[in-house]
Design a protein around this motif. Structure first.
Motif, PDB file in Angstrom:
ATOM      1  N   VAL A 137      -3.437   7.050  -2.780  1.00  0.00           N
ATOM      2  CA  VAL A 137      -3.148   5.807  -2.057  1.00  0.00           C
ATOM      3  C   VAL A 137      -3.668   4.639  -2.889  1.00  0.00           C
ATOM      4  CG1 VAL A 137      -3.649   4.447   0.010  1.00  0.00           C
ATOM      5  CG2 VAL A 137      -3.203   6.899   0.213  1.00  0.00           C
ATOM      6  N   GLU A 173      -1.673   0.490   7.244  1.00  0.00           N
ATOM      7  CA  GLU A 173      -2.571   0.524   6.095  1.00  0.00           C
ATOM      8  C   GLU A 173      -3.880   1.222   6.454  1.00  0.00           C
ATOM      9  OE1 GLU A 173      -3.299  -3.166   4.192  1.00  0.00           O
ATOM     10  OE2 GLU A 173      -1.199  -3.510   3.634  1.00  0.00           O
ATOM     11  N   PHE A 174      -4.441   0.884   7.628  1.00  0.00           N
ATOM     12  CA  PHE A 174      -5.695   1.509   8.070  1.00  0.00           C
ATOM     13  C   PHE A 174      -5.518   3.015   8.246  1.00  0.00           C
ATOM     14  CE2 PHE A 174      -8.430   3.051  11.506  1.00  0.00           C
ATOM     15  CZ  PHE A 174      -9.680   2.755  10.979  1.00  0.00           C
ATOM     16  N   LYS A 182      -2.819   0.124  -3.820  1.00  0.00           N
ATOM     17  CA  LYS A 182      -2.051  -1.096  -3.540  1.00  0.00           C
ATOM     18  C   LYS A 182      -1.501  -1.627  -4.862  1.00  0.00           C
ATOM     19  CE  LYS A 182      -3.043  -3.644  -0.088  1.00  0.00           C
ATOM     20  NZ  LYS A 182      -3.646  -4.554   0.919  1.00  0.00           N
ATOM     21  N   GLN A 204       1.590   5.528  -0.795  1.00  0.00           N
ATOM     22  CA  GLN A 204       1.051   6.880  -0.890  1.00  0.00           C
ATOM     23  C   GLN A 204       2.028   7.711  -1.714  1.00  0.00           C
ATOM     24  OE1 GLN A 204       0.721   9.137   2.743  1.00  0.00           O
ATOM     25  NE2 GLN A 204      -0.792  10.543   1.867  1.00  0.00           N
ATOM     26  N   GLN A 261      -6.376   9.223   3.749  1.00  0.00           N
ATOM     27  CA  GLN A 261      -6.756   9.475   2.374  1.00  0.00           C
ATOM     28  C   GLN A 261      -8.249   9.771   2.270  1.00  0.00           C
ATOM     29  OE1 GLN A 261      -4.837   9.839  -0.162  1.00  0.00           O
ATOM     30  NE2 GLN A 261      -6.294   9.847  -1.856  1.00  0.00           N
ATOM     31  N   PHE A 262      -9.039   9.020   3.006  1.00  0.00           N
ATOM     32  CA  PHE A 262     -10.493   9.216   2.972  1.00  0.00           C
ATOM     33  C   PHE A 262     -10.891  10.522   3.639  1.00  0.00           C
ATOM     34  CE2 PHE A 262     -14.829   8.461   4.602  1.00  0.00           C
ATOM     35  CZ  PHE A 262     -15.470   8.139   3.410  1.00  0.00           C
ATOM     36  N   LYS A 275      -5.250   4.706   4.795  1.00  0.00           N
ATOM     37  CA  LYS A 275      -6.551   4.777   4.122  1.00  0.00           C
ATOM     38  C   LYS A 275      -7.455   5.792   4.795  1.00  0.00           C
ATOM     39  CE  LYS A 275      -6.527  -0.011   2.430  1.00  0.00           C
ATOM     40  NZ  LYS A 275      -7.178  -1.340   2.548  1.00  0.00           N
ATOM     41  N   LEU A 326       0.861  -1.179   0.000  1.00  0.00           N
ATOM     42  CA  LEU A 326       0.000   0.000   0.000  1.00  0.00           C
ATOM     43  C   LEU A 326       0.899   1.231   0.000  1.00  0.00           C
ATOM     44  CD1 LEU A 326      -3.024   0.811   0.076  1.00  0.00           C
ATOM     45  CD2 LEU A 326      -2.722   1.222   2.536  1.00  0.00           C
TER      46      LEU A 326
END
Length: 217
Positions: free
Chosen positions: A116, A182-183, A118, A91, A189-190, A186, A89
């Motif tokens: 972001v 990873e969480f 994968k 960025q 990014q969200f 993400k 993953l």
């Protein structure tokens, strides 16, 4: 006796004149004669050496014959590397511009401060994902992408014309190393605020039947 002593060095010096030499005039003459007989051979050798020493990035040609990407690092990063594991993953942030043709300005729609994705999931342009292989976190690289590894022979979102050659200036910002990272990546990014709003909405939808039941009682 004295004559012998005097003549010996002279004889030795004369013998040296008959010793074989790597730069014998006859050899040089034969080499020169061959070059004169076949001048195209010498020219081909010079061209091949120049071609081998040329930089693929600088010699990139925005033509139909160009089928491979070209890269040039402007800053070498450190630490984790793209490609050292599967399904990483990443960025990245990047800008893009056209290579050759009448379009020369940067593509504003491709001025991306954060992306972001994968690796291996085909969520990134094939040529761009190939071009960032081997980059380390913090590194910056220019990647030239031909149409066959870009957007092909069709318009893309009304911005990129068919058969366009593109140059991306990419910075590798981060590589997640575990599920927690990873969480977090993400979530960033969200957007934290969007994530909180979405969580509240999901919670309300999940609990609303219970509220209705209690109200009915």
């Amino acid at each position: 006796m004295i004559r012998s002593v005097i003549l010996l060095p002279l004889l030795l010096h004369g013998a040296c004149a008959f010793a074989p030499s790597s730069s014998h005039p006859r050899q040089q003459y034969q080499s020169t004669k061959l070059n004169q007989m076949f001048p195209e051979t010498a020219a081909l050798e010079i061209v091949d050496e120049a071609a081998n020493s040329s930089d693929p990035f600088d010699s990139y040609q925005p033509t139909d014959a160009q089928k491979t990407i070209a890269i040039k690092d402007t800053k070498i990063g450190s630490g984790y590397t793209v490609g050292e594991a599967d399904s990483q993953l990443l960025q990245i942030k990047f800008t893009s511009k056209f290579v050759g043709g009448k379009f020369t300005a940067n593509i504003k729609e491709f001025d991306v401060p954060s992306m972001v994705f994968k690796t291996g999931e085909q969520r990134c342009l094939p040529g761009l994902e190939e071009g960032i292989q081997g980059m380390k976190v913090g590194g910056i690289r220019a990647v030239k992408v031909p149409p066959n590894k870009g957007y092909g022979d069709s318009w893309y979102r009304g911005v990129v014309p068919p058969n366009s050659h593109l140059e991306f200036n990419v910075e590798l910002m981060s590589i997640a190393q575990n599920p927690g990272e990873e969480f977090k990546m993400k979530l960033e990014q969200f957007g934290v605020e969007r994530a909180i709003g979405a969580t509240v909405c999901f919670a309300y939808l999940a609990l609303s039947p219970l509220f209705e039941q209690q109200g009915g009682l």
